[in-house]
Write a protein that holds these residues in place. Structure first.
Motif, PDB file in Angstrom:
ATOM      1  N   PHE A 162      31.911  39.652  38.990  1.00 13.11           N
ATOM      2  CA  PHE A 162      32.759  40.452  38.106  1.00 13.11           C
ATOM      3  C   PHE A 162      33.496  41.493  38.928  1.00 13.11           C
ATOM      4  N   VAL A 163      34.775  41.647  38.628  1.00 12.44           N
ATOM      5  CA  VAL A 163      35.579  42.680  39.266  1.00 12.44           C
ATOM      6  C   VAL A 163      36.155  43.567  38.179  1.00 12.44           C
ATOM      7  N   ALA A 164      36.411  44.829  38.532  1.00  9.85           N
ATOM      8  CA  ALA A 164      36.940  45.797  37.567  1.00  9.85           C
ATOM      9  C   ALA A 164      38.438  45.899  37.703  1.00  9.85           C
ATOM     10  N   CYS A 165      39.124  46.003  36.559  1.00  8.00           N
ATOM     11  CA  CYS A 165      40.576  46.174  36.562  1.00  8.00           C
ATOM     12  C   CYS A 165      40.891  47.539  37.158  1.00  8.00           C
ATOM     13  N   PRO A 166      41.821  47.627  38.153  1.00 11.39           N
ATOM     14  CA  PRO A 166      42.122  48.928  38.770  1.00 11.39           C
ATOM     15  C   PRO A 166      42.852  49.886  37.836  1.00 11.39           C
ATOM     16  N   HIS A 167      43.353  49.406  36.707  1.00  6.26           N
ATOM     17  CA  HIS A 167      44.105  50.266  35.789  1.00  6.26           C
ATOM     18  C   HIS A 167      43.248  50.767  34.625  1.00  6.26           C
ATOM     19  N   CYS A 168      42.510  49.862  33.969  1.00  7.15           N
ATOM     20  CA  CYS A 168      41.728  50.279  32.783  1.00  7.15           C
ATOM     21  C   CYS A 168      40.236  50.169  32.992  1.00  7.15           C
ATOM     22  N   GLY A 169      39.781  49.560  34.092  1.00  2.00           N
ATOM     23  CA  GLY A 169      38.358  49.460  34.365  1.00  2.00           C
ATOM     24  C   GLY A 169      37.663  48.358  33.607  1.00  2.00           C
ATOM     25  N   PHE A 170      38.401  47.465  32.934  1.00  3.51           N
ATOM     26  CA  PHE A 170      37.787  46.380  32.172  1.00  3.51           C
ATOM     27  C   PHE A 170      37.195  45.364  33.141  1.00  3.51           C
ATOM     28  N   LEU A 171      36.013  44.837  32.849  1.00  2.21           N
ATOM     29  CA  LEU A 171      35.333  43.877  33.714  1.00  2.21           C
ATOM     30  C   LEU A 171      35.862  42.479  33.451  1.00  2.21           C
ATOM     31  N   ALA A 209      35.515  36.710  37.924  1.00  2.34           N
ATOM     32  CA  ALA A 209      36.406  36.074  38.907  1.00  2.34           C
ATOM     33  C   ALA A 209      35.723  34.844  39.485  1.00  2.34           C
ATOM     34  N   HIS A 210      36.456  33.721  39.493  1.00  7.71           N
ATOM     35  CA  HIS A 210      35.966  32.468  40.072  1.00  7.71           C
ATOM     36  C   HIS A 210      36.970  32.037  41.130  1.00  7.71           C
ATOM     37  N   GLY A 211      36.624  32.117  42.345  1.00  7.04           N
ATOM     38  CA  GLY A 211      37.544  31.770  43.425  1.00  7.04           C
ATOM     39  C   GLY A 211      38.389  32.966  43.825  1.00  7.04           C
ATOM     40  N   GLY A 212      39.452  32.725  44.553  1.00  7.16           N
ATOM     41  CA  GLY A 212      40.288  33.815  45.041  1.00  7.16           C
ATOM     42  C   GLY A 212      41.626  33.910  44.372  1.00  7.16           C
ATOM     43  N   CYS A 255      44.809  45.180  29.417  1.00  2.96           N
ATOM     44  CA  CYS A 255      46.079  45.874  29.655  1.00  2.96           C
ATOM     45  C   CYS A 255      47.156  44.957  30.228  1.00  2.96           C
ATOM     46  N   GLY A 256      46.759  43.729  30.617  1.00  2.00           N
ATOM     47  CA  GLY A 256      47.738  42.772  31.139  1.00  2.00           C
ATOM     48  C   GLY A 256      48.122  42.984  32.591  1.00  2.00           C
ATOM     49  N   SER A 257      47.449  43.863  33.311  1.00  2.71           N
ATOM     50  CA  SER A 257      47.778  44.123  34.717  1.00  2.71           C
ATOM     51  C   SER A 257      47.199  43.016  35.598  1.00  2.71           C
ATOM     52  N   PRO A 258      47.893  42.656  36.697  1.00  9.80           N
ATOM     53  CA  PRO A 258      47.353  41.637  37.612  1.00  9.80           C
ATOM     54  C   PRO A 258      46.202  42.198  38.435  1.00  9.80           C
ATOM     55  N   ILE A 259      45.231  41.342  38.703  1.00  5.52           N
ATOM     56  CA  ILE A 259      44.047  41.738  39.474  1.00  5.52           C
ATOM     57  C   ILE A 259      43.898  40.752  40.634  1.00  5.52           C
ATOM     58  N   ASP A 260      43.851  41.298  41.851  1.00  5.97           N
ATOM     59  CA  ASP A 260      43.640  40.469  43.043  1.00  5.97           C
ATOM     60  C   ASP A 260      42.165  40.555  43.391  1.00  5.97           C
ATOM     61  N   PRO A 261      41.411  39.471  43.239  1.00  2.00           N
ATOM     62  CA  PRO A 261      39.973  39.539  43.527  1.00  2.00           C
ATOM     63  C   PRO A 261      39.672  39.940  44.954  1.00  2.00           C
ATOM     64  N   LYS A 262      40.609  39.662  45.869  1.00  2.00           N
ATOM     65  CA  LYS A 262      40.348  40.000  47.259  1.00  2.00           C
ATOM     66  C   LYS A 262      40.440  41.496  47.488  1.00  2.00           C
ATOM     67  N   GLN A 263      41.391  42.145  46.785  1.00  2.21           N
ATOM     68  CA  GLN A 263      41.552  43.583  46.957  1.00  2.21           C
ATOM     69  C   GLN A 263      40.616  44.383  46.049  1.00  2.21           C
ATOM     70  N   ALA A 264      40.236  43.778  44.912  1.00  4.51           N
ATOM     71  CA  ALA A 264      39.341  44.499  43.984  1.00  4.51           C
ATOM     72  C   ALA A 264      37.956  44.581  44.560  1.00  4.51           C
ATOM     73  N   GLN A 265      37.316  45.679  44.327  1.00  4.74           N
ATOM     74  CA  GLN A 265      35.964  45.893  44.838  1.00  4.74           C
ATOM     75  C   GLN A 265      34.969  45.267  43.881  1.00  4.74           C
ATOM     76  N   PRO A 266      34.179  44.320  44.353  1.00  3.02           N
ATOM     77  CA  PRO A 266      33.201  43.689  43.442  1.00  3.02           C
ATOM     78  C   PRO A 266      32.107  44.665  43.051  1.00  3.02           C
ATOM     79  N   ASP A 274      31.792  41.890  25.653  1.00  2.57           N
ATOM     80  CA  ASP A 274      32.711  42.869  26.216  1.00  2.57           C
ATOM     81  C   ASP A 274      33.632  42.317  27.299  1.00  2.57           C
ATOM     82  N   VAL A 275      33.361  41.112  27.817  1.00  2.00           N
ATOM     83  CA  VAL A 275      34.124  40.606  28.962  1.00  2.00           C
ATOM     84  C   VAL A 275      34.808  39.309  28.579  1.00  2.00           C
ATOM     85  N   ALA A 276      36.053  39.183  28.893  1.00  2.82           N
ATOM     86  CA  ALA A 276      36.785  37.940  28.674  1.00  2.82           C
ATOM     87  C   ALA A 276      36.768  37.134  29.963  1.00  2.82           C
TER      88      ALA A 276
END
Length: 251
Positions: free
Chosen positions: A2-11, A14-17, A25-36, A52-54
């Protein structure tokens, strides 16, 4: 993972890269840059993760799970209290019953008052002869325009002065004089005066009753007011030569 959205913190899972999109919030999340998240945070119960998680797949975005329907409170039917419960425990006071009772008591009181008036009118002669009832009967007759008999209390006449003497210049004639007062509470008709003559042995030698027509020149049907005094004078024939005593009585 699970990675957290950098904008709203929603969990987001993530499967793969591949790049993900936050379902909140619809913001893009890069699993490589996001802190697991640490392993302790990823080991949440399955029920919390599903609520709570989609889940984001590699090719598309999963929609947010629909909220559970809210529980509808069902009100239990209130138990109707019996009519035999105490008055302080009843929910609704019987206003109609109270009004009916009030009208009933009013009708009963009116009938009782009417019966009392009828009794007073029918027995007014008897009641008016009683000193306790006469004021009430008099007030009722004043209101209803009826009449009551005159008050009669011979014992209430008080003798103030009396004398029986031979009339000067006329042999065998006695001159009678008497003064009396009405001590009753109400006015009375003029009394009948009883004159009794006795001899020296106490034997009755003569008696006569004098009515108002005998000693009144006018107003013979009138009445003597309370506290009023009067004087009468009469001439009578002497029944015997031995008359030495006399008495007056009121009738």
């Amino acid at each position: 993972m699970f990675v957290a959205c950098p904008h709203c913190g929603f969990l987001v899972a993530a499967h793969g890269g591949t790049t993900l999109r936050c379902p909140r919030c619809g913001s893009p999340i890069d699993p490589k840059q996001a802190q697991p998240l640490p392993p302790a945070a990823t080991a949440e119960p399955e029920a919390v993760a599903q609520a709570d998680v989609a889940v984001e797949t590699g090719t598309g975005t999963a929609s947010e799970p629909a909220p559970e329907p809210a529980a509808v409170a069902v009100e239990k039917p209130r138990r109707k209290r019996g009519t035999h419960a105490p008055s302080f425990a009843r929910l609704h006071a019987p206003a109609v019953v109270r009004a009916t009772h009030w009208r009933s008591w009013l009708v009963v009181a009116g009938l009782a008052l009417l019966l009392l008036v009828q009794v007073v009118l029918a027995q007014r002669d008897v009641l008016a002869a009683d000193a306790r009832w006469r004021p009430l009967v008099g007030s009722a007759c004043t209101l209803l325009r009826c009449t009551i008999p005159a008050w009669r209390e011979p014992a209430a006449f008080t003798m103030l002065q009396r004398s029986v003497q031979p009339k000067p210049g006329e042999r065998g004639v006695l001159h009678v004089s008497a003064s009396f007062r009405n001590d009753a509470r109400w006015e009375q008709p003029w009394p009948t005066v009883m004159l009794t003559l006795s001899d020296m042995d106490g034997r009755q030698v003569g008696q006569r009753a004098f009515t108002p027509s005998d000693y009144l020149a006018q107003d013979r049907d009138g009445r003597i007011a309370p506290g009023q005094s009067a004087t009468i004078q009469l001439d009578v024939v002497e029944p015997a030569r031995q008359v030495v005593a006399f008495t007056f009585d009121f009738m």
